[in-house]
Design an enzyme around this catalytic site. Structure first.
Site, PDB file in Angstrom:
ATOM      1  N   ARG A 146      -0.022  -1.256   0.660  1.00 37.58           N
ATOM      2  CA  ARG A 146       0.087  -1.453   2.101  1.00 37.58           C
ATOM      3  C   ARG A 146       1.245  -0.600   2.617  1.00 37.58           C
ATOM      4  O   ARG A 146       2.337  -0.600   2.047  1.00 37.58           O
ATOM      5  CB  ARG A 146       0.350  -2.925   2.441  1.00 37.58           C
ATOM      6  CG  ARG A 146      -0.837  -3.856   2.165  1.00 37.58           C
ATOM      7  CD  ARG A 146      -1.969  -3.615   3.152  1.00 37.58           C
ATOM      8  NE  ARG A 146      -3.086  -4.539   2.963  1.00 37.58           N
ATOM      9  CZ  ARG A 146      -4.139  -4.279   2.218  1.00 37.58           C
ATOM     10  NH1 ARG A 146      -4.223  -3.138   1.560  1.00 37.58           N
ATOM     11  NH2 ARG A 146      -5.122  -5.160   2.103  1.00 37.58           N
ATOM     12  N   GLU A 195      -2.001   3.536  10.950  1.00 37.77           N
ATOM     13  CA  GLU A 195      -3.077   4.390  10.454  1.00 37.77           C
ATOM     14  C   GLU A 195      -4.084   4.686  11.556  1.00 37.77           C
ATOM     15  O   GLU A 195      -4.567   3.743  12.203  1.00 37.77           O
ATOM     16  CB  GLU A 195      -3.779   3.709   9.268  1.00 37.77           C
ATOM     17  CG  GLU A 195      -2.850   3.557   8.064  1.00 37.77           C
ATOM     18  CD  GLU A 195      -3.556   3.009   6.828  1.00 37.77           C
ATOM     19  OE1 GLU A 195      -4.738   2.607   6.933  1.00 37.77           O
ATOM     20  OE2 GLU A 195      -2.929   2.978   5.756  1.00 37.77           O
ATOM     21  N   HIS A 232      -6.048   6.918   3.185  1.00 34.63           N
ATOM     22  CA  HIS A 232      -6.478   5.568   2.773  1.00 34.63           C
ATOM     23  C   HIS A 232      -7.802   5.643   2.006  1.00 34.63           C
ATOM     24  O   HIS A 232      -8.802   5.026   2.387  1.00 34.63           O
ATOM     25  CB  HIS A 232      -6.615   4.647   3.982  1.00 34.63           C
ATOM     26  CG  HIS A 232      -6.426   3.193   3.635  1.00 34.63           C
ATOM     27  ND1 HIS A 232      -5.843   2.300   4.478  1.00 34.63           N
ATOM     28  CD2 HIS A 232      -6.755   2.476   2.518  1.00 34.63           C
ATOM     29  CE1 HIS A 232      -5.808   1.107   3.911  1.00 34.63           C
ATOM     30  NE2 HIS A 232      -6.365   1.193   2.716  1.00 34.63           N
TER      31      HIS A 232
END
Length: 634
Positions: free
Chosen positions: A322, A351, A370
């Site tokens: 995270r 993000e 990601h």
């Protein structure tokens, strides 16, 4: 971005009077004494129902804590639903899939119900469709807001999140509207671990930077000299599913692997060849640090200026967990100073990150968008896992991946409510007293009660102790359905003992004790005669109180935060510590002193509204008669 309002509800909300009855009656005029309870508009068709409230209201946090644990099951069959007129329908449930899902998962859903794949819905379109759906499956892009649940008019029974995180689902609203939320926490494990290793190796050999250089027409062999992995120490921060798989692969690369995780069983770590160590030892001795911890209040920006200052100069950092666990500005400073030689990041605080992000643009940072779960196999696995969870929920099965609150009868909740809060606070307090790298394995909960054991169901209290111990440093949400499963999964053995006492059976529990064995303590005075951490509490005037720490009796309300201080039993100690806190503008809410022998040692328990800063804590520690103290967040 603010969500777009949905069309107003037109259906009447039904209230459930007898949650344990298999043929619950519905009263449209008189609300339940669970003020947030919402049942389906056709309650006979719902097998899993949920509520969030209590007949007492000390705080919204307390309500949420209670609500994340309670559950009951209705006996009606979801496949034979009734409308408001009692007409039986055998129609298949409708499942709305709002984001792309693997074909294997879709095939499973189609074998059970009517599947509507409608991607890229606007908030207005989602609200317009949702009242016709029994289930909704989303990934991370669809925001399932309170307006969505309101627009569902009670028909939506389950929301499935195809992945681990549930940040895009309003859990509180889901629970209030009687909707179960499930996720898919396991299918991404191998993909995330492999991506962590990919970032580790590519960073060590400057693969991304060398590739970009060659494509720019350059040949810079001497600039991109890397480092070997053999013999280097890798610290795995978080030894859960992904962390342990990363450790296995790193061992295969010839690395020495250490790990920090307060819940990791030592025997499981030894089986892989990994040493469990403290947080400080891990970050100060590692050549590479791989992050696999959840984002919780305890881990938010845990890697900051102070943390980086304790690391070996030239350490290399990998994060596929995270983004928020790293203070990104602090990481840029650590990179510029050379404390951190390189970083490889798959996740970010925001993000996508800003295009001008100094961290993303840093020449010693390797970044990916990601991609931890982005393999074909993982996507199919997630699709199957979430489809199975949704179908199971629609069939009325209890799922270990359920993440929101179940329901109990109002009268039981009303009686147990303050003890539920006490149980969670004791668990939360106990876990903060643990230190060292051996991990928590054995917890015993002792209930003192005048009631017959058959008339006291302690599952709810045990679940709340489990919640208090696990949730502060985990992203797992604990409830009555999954508490025992999650505890077992984390290697946590929780036993219970009941002691019958001669007191009034009017109250369900006189006191609750939490014992943690085979661990080291941050506060030695919390250890009992047999060397286990022991704390005890009881409810006084409806408020949870801490009444014992180790062998010392105290009496302090479990509200706000707590300072435990062991000192020589002598006059003036309360005034000295109180003055230090007062000078730092830290408000004291409660204070209690307990001792075993006059003139020897005493424990001072101080409730404070604010967290004392480091200088204030240092001043307390410098008081000559103070032998040890600890600050605990409640």
């Amino acid at each position: 971005m603010a969500s777009t309002p949905c069309p107003p509800r037109t259906a009447t909300t039904a209230h459930l009077n007898s949650p344990l009855s298999s043929s619950s009656s519905v009263n449209h005029n008189k609300p339940s004494n669970l003020s947030f309870l919402h049942a389906s508009s056709n309650p006979s068709s719902v097998k899993l129902l949920h509520s969030v409230s209590a007949s007492f209201s000390p705080s919204s946090t307390t309500k949420t804590g209670i609500c994340n644990v309670l559950k009951t099951v209705e006996s009606a069959d979801i496949s034979l639903s009734r409308d408001l007129h009692g007409v039986v329908s055998t129609a298949k449930p409708t499942i709305l899939v709002s984001e792309k899902l693997g074909e294997a998962g879709l095939d499973l859903l189609r074998s059970f119900g009517n599947v509507d794949c409608s991607y890229d819905l606007s908030p207005q379109d989602l609200c317009a469709k949702i009242s016709l759906c029994d289930a909704l499956i989303v990934r991370s892009g669809t925001k399932v807001t309170r307006e969505v649940f309101d627009a569902a008019q009670g028909r939506l029974k389950v929301v499935g999140r195809a992945g681990v995180g549930i940040d895009n689902v309003d859990l509180q609203a889901a629970t209030e509207f009687g909707c179960l939320v499930v996720n898919a926490p396991t299918a991404n494990t191998i993909a995330a671990a492999e991506h962590g290793i990919a970032l580790l190796t590519s960073m060590a050999r400057n693969v991304a930077q060398a590739d970009a250089s060659m494509k720019a027409g350059k040949w810079l062999r001497s600039k991109y000299v890397g480092v070997s992995l053999v013999g280097k120490t890798l610290a795995v921060m978080g030894f859960g599913k992904v962390g342990s798989e990363v450790a296995r692969r790193a061992k295969g690369l010839g690395m020495h692997v250490i790990a920090h995780d307060p819940y990791a069983p030592a025997d499981r770590a030894r089986a892989i060849g990994v040493d469990l160590v403290s947080f400080e030892q891990a970050i100060s001795t590692a050549d590479f640090i791989s992050l696999h911890m959840p984002l919780t209040p305890a881990t938010n920006k845990v890697f900051n200026d102070d943390t980086f200052a304790k690391m070996k100069k030239g350490v290399r950092l990998i994060n596929v967990a995270r983004g928020g666990v790293i203070d990104e500005d602090a990481l840029v400073r650590a990179l510029d100073s050379g404390i951190v030689a390189q970083a490889a990041l798959d996740v970010f605080t925001v993000e996508p990150p800003p295009k001008d992000s100094k961290l993303v643009q840093h020449e010693n940072v390797t970044v990916t968008p990601h991609l931890g779960a982005s393999t074909k196999e993982a996507q199919e696995g997630v699709a199957i896992e979430i489809a199975e969870a949704v179908v199971g929920a629609l069939n009325g099965e209890l799922s270990a991946t359920a993440v929101n609150a179940p329901m109990v009868p109002p009268e039981v909740l009303s009686e147990l409510a303050p003890y539920v809060v006490l149980a969670e606070k004791l668990g939360r307090l106990a876990v903060q007293l643990v230190t060292g790298g051996s991990g928590i394995q054995c917890v015993k909960v002792v209930y003192k009660s005048a009631r017959d054991p058959d008339s006291l169901d302690t599952r709810l209290l045990r679940a709340m102790v489990t919640k208090g111990i696990i949730e502060p440093i985990s992203d797992t949400i604990i409830n009555l359905v999954n508490a025992d499963f999650i505890a077992k999964q984390k290697g946590l053995r929780i036993s219970e003992e009941r002691i019958i006492v001669d007191s009034s059976p009017e109250y369900p529990v006189e006191s609750i004790q939490v014992h943690i064995s085979n661990v080291q303590s941050r506060f030695a005075s919390a250890l009992s005669e047999n060397g286990n951490i022991r704390i005890e509490g009881r409810v006084k005037y409806g408020v949870p109180h801490l009444t014992r720490v180790g062998p010392f009796s105290v009496d302090v309300s479990l509200e706000g935060n707590l300072i435990l201080c062991r000192q020589v039993d002598q006059p003036g100690m309360i005034g000295k510590v109180g003055n230090i806190l007062g000078e730092s503008n830290v408000n004291v809410s409660f204070m209690s002193v307990g001792r075993t022998v006059k003139g020897k040692l005493a424990i001072m328990a101080i409730g404070v509204d604010e967290e004392p800063d480091k200088d204030t804590q240092k001043k307390i520690g410098e008081v000559s008669a103070v032998e040890e103290f600890v600050f605990l967040k409640l």
